[in-house]
Enzyme design. Structure first.
Site, PDB file in Angstrom:
ATOM      1  N   GLU A  61       2.581  26.504  -9.289  1.00  0.00           N
ATOM      2  CA  GLU A  61       1.858  27.122 -10.407  1.00  0.00           C
ATOM      3  C   GLU A  61       1.892  26.148 -11.578  1.00  0.00           C
ATOM      4  OE1 GLU A  61       1.759  30.953 -13.427  1.00  0.00           O
ATOM      5  OE2 GLU A  61       3.643  30.018 -12.900  1.00  0.00           O
ATOM      6  N   ASP A  77       7.308  33.724  -3.297  1.00  0.00           N
ATOM      7  CA  ASP A  77       7.346  33.237  -4.664  1.00  0.00           C
ATOM      8  C   ASP A  77       8.762  32.721  -4.910  1.00  0.00           C
ATOM      9  OD1 ASP A  77       6.505  33.057  -7.452  1.00  0.00           O
ATOM     10  OD2 ASP A  77       5.136  34.690  -6.968  1.00  0.00           O
ATOM     11  N   HIS A  87      -2.154  37.496 -10.649  1.00  0.00           N
ATOM     12  CA  HIS A  87      -1.559  38.657 -11.326  1.00  0.00           C
ATOM     13  C   HIS A  87      -1.344  38.445 -12.818  1.00  0.00           C
ATOM     14  CE1 HIS A  87       1.560  35.815 -10.537  1.00  0.00           C
ATOM     15  NE2 HIS A  87       2.388  36.478 -11.316  1.00  0.00           N
ATOM     16  N   ASP A  88      -1.793  37.303 -13.337  1.00  0.00           N
ATOM     17  CA  ASP A  88      -1.606  37.013 -14.762  1.00  0.00           C
ATOM     18  C   ASP A  88      -2.915  36.976 -15.536  1.00  0.00           C
ATOM     19  OD1 ASP A  88       1.191  36.637 -14.540  1.00  0.00           O
ATOM     20  OD2 ASP A  88       0.908  34.567 -13.863  1.00  0.00           O
ATOM     21  N   ASP A 147       6.965  29.147  -9.153  1.00  0.00           N
ATOM     22  CA  ASP A 147       6.649  29.668 -10.480  1.00  0.00           C
ATOM     23  C   ASP A 147       6.813  28.579 -11.546  1.00  0.00           C
ATOM     24  OD1 ASP A 147       6.152  32.317 -11.851  1.00  0.00           O
ATOM     25  OD2 ASP A 147       8.006  31.778 -12.888  1.00  0.00           O
TER      26      ASP A 147
HETATM   27  C1  GLC Z   1       4.583  32.881 -14.079  1.00  0.00           C
HETATM   28  C2  GLC Z   1       4.248  34.174 -13.396  1.00  0.00           C
HETATM   29  C3  GLC Z   1       4.227  35.262 -14.438  1.00  0.00           C
HETATM   30  C4  GLC Z   1       5.606  35.354 -15.040  1.00  0.00           C
HETATM   31  C5  GLC Z   1       6.039  34.017 -15.604  1.00  0.00           C
HETATM   32  C6  GLC Z   1       7.503  33.997 -15.899  1.00  0.00           C
HETATM   33  O1  GLC Z   1       3.593  32.473 -14.950  1.00  0.00           O
HETATM   34  O2  GLC Z   1       3.038  34.064 -12.706  1.00  0.00           O
HETATM   35  O3  GLC Z   1       3.847  36.493 -13.893  1.00  0.00           O
HETATM   36  O4  GLC Z   1       5.623  36.323 -16.061  1.00  0.00           O
HETATM   37  O5  GLC Z   1       5.818  32.969 -14.697  1.00  0.00           O
HETATM   38  O6  GLC Z   1       8.231  33.967 -14.713  1.00  0.00           O
END
Ligand code: GLC
Length: 525
Positions: free
Chosen positions: A262, A97, A323-324, A199
């Protein structure tokens, strides 16, 4: 010749929750190492590790205090090297990541930036004077609730944070930031990592005129607070495309690496992240299955729309959980979760699966006193918290599901006594066995891994399509409903797999019979 990330299957490990080896209740790198044989046995191709960098853990690692080291909670750089070595020995790729949008407020860059208006790193972050009458410089909102501006009392200026105040945004308009962050990529690429999941890739650039975002008339109480505005000036800005292309260029200095983004955007904007002439991310994450309402007609349309929107030569991908977001078994129920597994592993494009979904793990209700997620703490009680989908992996029926000898950082689902790897391994009809069979089938077939996609017209609760390569053809038929269905078909073949795992090699002709919540794969003759 297709690349590994086109043929392969990606498996997301949330390291805090995978396997603890030192009894502190939080998973670690040695834990992942100990479980490599499980992942190799599942025959996935790549592991994506959520962040393991040094961090105050305000957002559980997505607040990075040092991009080029490992947090002691997870282990050491030596542990990381051992993990990558052992993964590679088993033919597994390792994807890290990469969190470029923001650092932790404890990162030395930010500590220097906030030390004075003239500090060397001041412009590495986004600083603004208060609005003329005082207060935040504009109306921009944080994804975690409230204003995205935090006043730094010492210097009298505000800094911008898309997420927590403890996650100040880097200024990607500053070439020094770009150069330093490119070197971060190189540091890990030289260590052998096979790629990055980036991210919040679509947030990296903000409007240089700091214009107010317009209100979103569709917003309703209970929706995510940030969506009260249309993120016109804080997301998906045109200049981000150059940033993406530059990240890709750095990855391409090394052989055979992948850049995954992402990106939560509507389809037509999402596909822009493949970049001009495919110079952007190889896999802009396609999150449509995370949000889709679960019915055959809706899914058929979204698959076709996605296929149609892909730029020439772009490779598709599908994500079932992360994970979100709530877990698939919780969203669609355990019976349809089996259908979802078949869908994910027979669609055209790289599948990404989330640890524990191969067991049918559910979201776990977290009592208020055990809540960890900062999002839930800041915006409580409306179901936005992410702890429920981050509970420990359920390995066996022993104490704490074999996850830890200590007290786990989040409680396990009490169902772990029956829903666990050990129990499902020896059960010929378990979810885990279904995943094994689906993955085996996909890997053994060029039609399923790399072949074409052709929709088959259906009505009602049935979704059907053909995957083909040369003379090899598979018909996939999925019953999204809870009623049995029989439907005429011009095709003939042999049943290769049912989600029930109880029908084998039956000849199929003229009619398809599907039980409630059943999916089947037919090898066409
Ligand atoms: C992304 C991650 C999430 C995190 C956010 C801020 O969306 O997947 O878990 O809280 O970024 O970094």
């Amino acid at each position: 010749m297709a690349s590994w990330w086109q043929r392969g299957i990606i498996y997301q490990v949330y390291p805090r929750s995978f396997q603890d080896t030192d009894g502190n209740g939080v998973g670690d790198l040695r834990g992942v190492l100990d479980r490599l044989d499980y992942l190799a046995g599942l025959r996935v191709d790549a592991i994506w590790l959520s962040p393991v960098y040094p961090s105050p853990m305000k957002d559980f690692g997505y607040d990075v205090a040092d991009y080029v080291d490992i947090d002691p909670l997870f282990g050491t750089l030596e542990d990381f090297d051992a993990l990558i070595d052992q993964a590679h020995r088993r033919g597994l790729k390792l994807i890290l990541d990469y969190v470029p949008n923001h650092t932790s407020d404890e990162h030395p860059w930010f500590m220097d930036a906030r030390s004075s208006r003239n500090s060397r790193h001041r412009d590495w972050y986004i600083w603004r004077d208060p609005a003329p009458g005082g207060g935040p410089p504009n109306n921009w909102l944080s994804h975690f609730g409230g204003s995205a501006w935090e006043l730094d009392a010492d210097s009298g200026q505000y800094y911008y944070h898309s997420f927590l105040p403890g996650q100040p945004d880097l200024n990607w308009r500053n070439p020094q930031v770009c150069a330093a962050m490119h070197d971060v990529l190189r540091f890990w690429l030289k260590r052998g990592v096979d790629g990055f999941r980036v991210d919040v890739l679509w947030l990296l650039i903000k409007d240089d005129q700091f214009r107010d975002n317009p209100a979103n008339p569709a917003w309703r109480p209970g929706d995510s607070p940030v969506s009260a505005q249309i993120m016109l000036y804080t997301a998906d800005r045109p200049e981000v495309q150059q940033v993406v292309a530059d990240l890709r260029r750095v990855c391409d200095e090394f052989e055979d690496r992948v850049l995954i983004g992402e990106i939560y955007l509507p389809l037509e904007r999402l596909v822009a992240y493949y970049g001009a002439d495919l110079s952007g991310a190889q896999l802009p994450f396609n999150f449509q299955l995370l949000q889709a309402s679960w019915n055959a007609r809706g899914l058929a349309t979204l698959i076709e729309d996605y296929e149609a929107a892909l730029p020439a030569g772009a490779w598709p991908n599908w994500v079932l959980g992360n994970h979100d977001r709530p877990r698939i078994a919780t969203r669609v129920g355990i019976d349809q979760a089996r259908v979802a597994a078949m869908l994910l592993l027979t669609l055209r494009g790289t599948p990404t699966l989330y640890y524990g979904d191969e067991l049918g793990m559910f979201d776990v209700n977290i009592p208020p006193e055990l809540v960890q997620d900062p999002f839930e703490k800041r915006v409580p009680g409306i179901g936005l918290g992410r702890d429920p989908c981050r509970t420990p992996m359920q390995w066996d029926g022993g104490a704490q599901g074999g996850f830890t000898s200590g007290r786990p950082w989040l409680p396990l689902d009490p169902d772990y006594a029956v829903v666990n790897v050990e129990a499902q391994r020896s059960d010929s009809t378990s979810m885990l066995t279904l995943y094994h069979r689906l993955i085996e089938l996909r890997r053994s077939s060029s039609a399923l891994t790399l072949g074409g996609y052709q929709p088959v017209a259906m009505t009602g609760d049935l979704l059907a399509y053909i995957r083909h390569s040369g003379t090899e053809r598979f018909l996939i038929a999925l019953n999204l409903g809870a009623e049995p269905h029989a439907v005429a078909t011009p095709h003939e073949g042999t049943l290769a797999l049912s989600t029930y795992l109880d029908r084998h090699a039956e000849p199929i002709s003229r009619e398809l019979h599907l039980r409630a919540n059943e999916g089947i794969v037919i090898a066409l003759s």
